[in-house]
Design a protein around this motif. Sequence first.
Motif, PDB file in Angstrom:
ATOM      1  N   LYS A 258     -12.673   2.354   2.440  1.00 11.14           N
ATOM      2  CA  LYS A 258     -12.730   2.863   1.407  1.00 11.14           C
ATOM      3  C   LYS A 258     -13.120   1.510   0.390  1.00 11.14           C
ATOM      4  O   LYS A 258     -12.614   0.627   0.376  1.00 11.14           O
ATOM      5  CB  LYS A 258     -11.481   3.551   0.647  1.00 11.14           C
ATOM      6  CG  LYS A 258     -11.635   4.221  -0.654  1.00 11.14           C
ATOM      7  CD  LYS A 258     -10.605   4.879  -1.068  1.00 11.14           C
ATOM      8  CE  LYS A 258     -10.845   5.496  -2.592  1.00 11.14           C
ATOM      9  NZ  LYS A 258     -11.758   6.255  -2.749  1.00 11.14           N
TER      10      LYS A 258
ATOM     11  N   SER B 106      -2.436   7.588  -1.858  1.00 12.86           N
ATOM     12  CA  SER B 106      -3.856   7.915  -1.565  1.00 12.86           C
ATOM     13  C   SER B 106      -3.920   9.224  -0.850  1.00 12.86           C
ATOM     14  O   SER B 106      -3.428   9.415   0.125  1.00 12.86           O
ATOM     15  CB  SER B 106      -4.417   6.830  -0.922  1.00 12.86           C
ATOM     16  OG  SER B 106      -5.772   6.994  -0.759  1.00 12.86           O
ATOM     17  N   LYS B 107      -4.862   9.973  -1.254  1.00 14.46           N
ATOM     18  CA  LYS B 107      -5.145  11.215  -0.972  1.00 14.46           C
ATOM     19  C   LYS B 107      -6.096  11.015   0.195  1.00 14.46           C
ATOM     20  O   LYS B 107      -6.315  11.750   1.255  1.00 14.46           O
ATOM     21  CB  LYS B 107      -5.977  12.197  -1.914  1.00 14.46           C
ATOM     22  CG  LYS B 107      -5.432  12.520  -3.014  1.00 14.46           C
ATOM     23  CD  LYS B 107      -5.755  13.409  -3.677  1.00 14.46           C
ATOM     24  CE  LYS B 107      -5.112  13.762  -5.134  1.00 14.46           C
ATOM     25  NZ  LYS B 107      -3.811  14.727  -4.688  1.00 14.46           N
ATOM     26  N   LEU B 108      -6.787   9.860   0.440  1.00 14.30           N
ATOM     27  CA  LEU B 108      -7.283   9.429   1.743  1.00 14.30           C
ATOM     28  C   LEU B 108      -6.597   8.479   2.777  1.00 14.30           C
ATOM     29  O   LEU B 108      -7.283   7.789   3.547  1.00 14.30           O
ATOM     30  CB  LEU B 108      -8.566   8.886   1.289  1.00 14.30           C
ATOM     31  CG  LEU B 108      -9.526   9.812   0.477  1.00 14.30           C
ATOM     32  CD1 LEU B 108     -10.747   8.950  -0.108  1.00 14.30           C
ATOM     33  CD2 LEU B 108     -10.069  10.893   1.175  1.00 14.30           C
TER      34      LEU B 108
ATOM     35  N   SER C  76       1.138   5.117   1.060  1.00 13.28           N
ATOM     36  CA  SER C  76       0.528   6.231   2.134  1.00 13.28           C
ATOM     37  C   SER C  76       1.516   7.459   2.420  1.00 13.28           C
ATOM     38  O   SER C  76       0.926   8.261   3.076  1.00 13.28           O
ATOM     39  CB  SER C  76      -0.172   5.486   3.300  1.00 13.28           C
ATOM     40  OG  SER C  76       0.910   5.125   4.120  1.00 13.28           O
TER      41      SER C  76
ATOM     42  N   GLU D  88      -2.154   0.972  -6.082  1.00 13.51           N
ATOM     43  CA  GLU D  88      -2.720   2.370  -6.024  1.00 13.51           C
ATOM     44  C   GLU D  88      -2.185   3.351  -7.016  1.00 13.51           C
ATOM     45  O   GLU D  88      -3.058   4.450  -7.643  1.00 13.51           O
ATOM     46  CB  GLU D  88      -2.751   2.992  -4.722  1.00 13.51           C
ATOM     47  CG  GLU D  88      -3.389   1.995  -3.712  1.00 13.51           C
ATOM     48  CD  GLU D  88      -3.132   2.373  -2.151  1.00 13.51           C
ATOM     49  OE1 GLU D  88      -3.747   3.090  -1.676  1.00 13.51           O
ATOM     50  OE2 GLU D  88      -1.935   2.066  -1.753  1.00 13.51           O
TER      51      GLU D  88
ATOM     52  N   GLY E  79      -6.361   3.569  -1.834  1.00 12.14           N
ATOM     53  CA  GLY E  79      -7.003   4.002  -3.175  1.00 12.14           C
ATOM     54  C   GLY E  79      -7.507   2.784  -3.827  1.00 12.14           C
ATOM     55  O   GLY E  79      -7.092   1.663  -3.578  1.00 12.14           O
ATOM     56  N   LYS E  80      -8.122   3.021  -5.109  1.00 10.27           N
ATOM     57  CA  LYS E  80      -8.255   1.917  -5.967  1.00 10.27           C
ATOM     58  C   LYS E  80      -7.128   1.155  -6.726  1.00 10.27           C
ATOM     59  O   LYS E  80      -6.091   2.150  -7.151  1.00 10.27           O
ATOM     60  CB  LYS E  80      -9.338   2.452  -7.099  1.00 10.27           C
ATOM     61  CG  LYS E  80     -10.052   1.285  -8.122  1.00 10.27           C
ATOM     62  CD  LYS E  80     -10.673   2.064  -9.171  1.00 10.27           C
ATOM     63  CE  LYS E  80     -11.236   0.883 -10.090  1.00 10.27           C
ATOM     64  NZ  LYS E  80     -12.246   1.705 -11.219  1.00 10.27           N
TER      65      LYS E  80
ATOM     66  N   LYS F  15      -6.790   5.074   4.350  1.00  8.82           N
ATOM     67  CA  LYS F  15      -7.640   4.336   3.442  1.00  8.82           C
ATOM     68  C   LYS F  15      -6.881   3.959   2.030  1.00  8.82           C
ATOM     69  O   LYS F  15      -6.297   5.005   1.439  1.00  8.82           O
ATOM     70  CB  LYS F  15      -8.697   4.995   3.351  1.00  8.82           C
ATOM     71  CG  LYS F  15      -9.552   5.064   4.612  1.00  8.82           C
ATOM     72  CD  LYS F  15     -11.154   5.780   4.297  1.00  8.82           C
ATOM     73  CE  LYS F  15     -11.118   7.188   3.942  1.00  8.82           C
ATOM     74  NZ  LYS F  15     -12.583   7.509   3.764  1.00  8.82           N
TER      75      LYS F  15
ATOM     76  N   ASN G  31       0.830  -1.381  -0.125  1.00  9.02           N
ATOM     77  CA  ASN G  31      -0.103  -0.013  -0.094  1.00  9.02           C
ATOM     78  C   ASN G  31       0.748   1.146  -0.029  1.00  9.02           C
ATOM     79  O   ASN G  31       1.918   1.138   0.342  1.00  9.02           O
ATOM     80  CB  ASN G  31      -1.068   0.002   1.178  1.00  9.02           C
ATOM     81  CG  ASN G  31      -0.203   0.070   2.504  1.00  9.02           C
ATOM     82  OD1 ASN G  31       0.719  -0.644   2.862  1.00  9.02           O
ATOM     83  ND2 ASN G  31      -0.523   1.064   3.626  1.00  9.02           N
TER      84      ASN G  31
END
Length: 217
Positions: free
Chosen positions: A215, A121-123, A45, A117, A128-129, A126, A43
Amino acid sequence: WYTYAHFCRKIWGRLSLILGGMHVKVHFEQKLNRKTTYIVVPNHSSYLDIPCTTCFLPFEVNYMAKIELTKLPLFGRFFNTIDIAVDRKNNTHAHKAFLKAGNQLKNKERSIVIFPEGTISKLAPKLGKFKPGPFRLAIENEIELLPVTFNNNWQRLPDDGSWTASPGIIHMFVHRPISTVGLNLTDAEHLKQRVFSIIENKLAEHENYKRIGRKTR
C-alpha cells in the motif's frame, strides 16, 4: 499508582493471550535501555497489538489512542484512567491530548505507545497511511522513536467483528531506536517515511504480505 495499574494491565494482557492460545516470540534488534523514554510506533492490524506491547516491552508504557478504546471490555477501564485518549473529531480535545503527551515526555515519566496509522488498517496487513503526530511529538521533545512490527497479529485475531481468535505463535519485532536529536519539524515527513519503510520491509518478509501486495504511503 500508575505502576500498580500497569502491572494489573500486564496480567490482563497475559491472560488474554493465554486464553487465546497464543505464544509471543519477541525479537529485539538491540538491547533497550529500560530507563530511556521512547515513543513506541507499532503497526496496527489487530486488537492483539495492545496486550503485546503492554506485556513484552521491557519498560512501562501508556497509550495515546482513539477515544473509542474506552469502550473495550476491561481495557477500557484502564484506558480511561491511565492513558491519553484522543477524540479525532474534536480538534480542541486532540490538541489538549498532545499537550498532555508532551508534558509527560518532557518529565520523562514513561514511554508512550502511539499507533501512527491511528486505527486498525482495514486493509491489514498492508499499512495504512501514517499520521504526522507521533513524529512531530518526538522531534519537539527530542525523544527516541521505537518502531515495532507485528507481522501476523492480523491472522491471530482479525478485526472483522467476529472476535474469533486463531491460536498460534505471534512474532513481535522491536527495531533499533531512532534518535531525533538535532532534527526540526521540517524533518518530520522524512522521519515518518523512514519508520514506514522499516515496518513495511519487515512485513514484506511474511509470505502472505507479499501475496496481498503493498500500500502506498
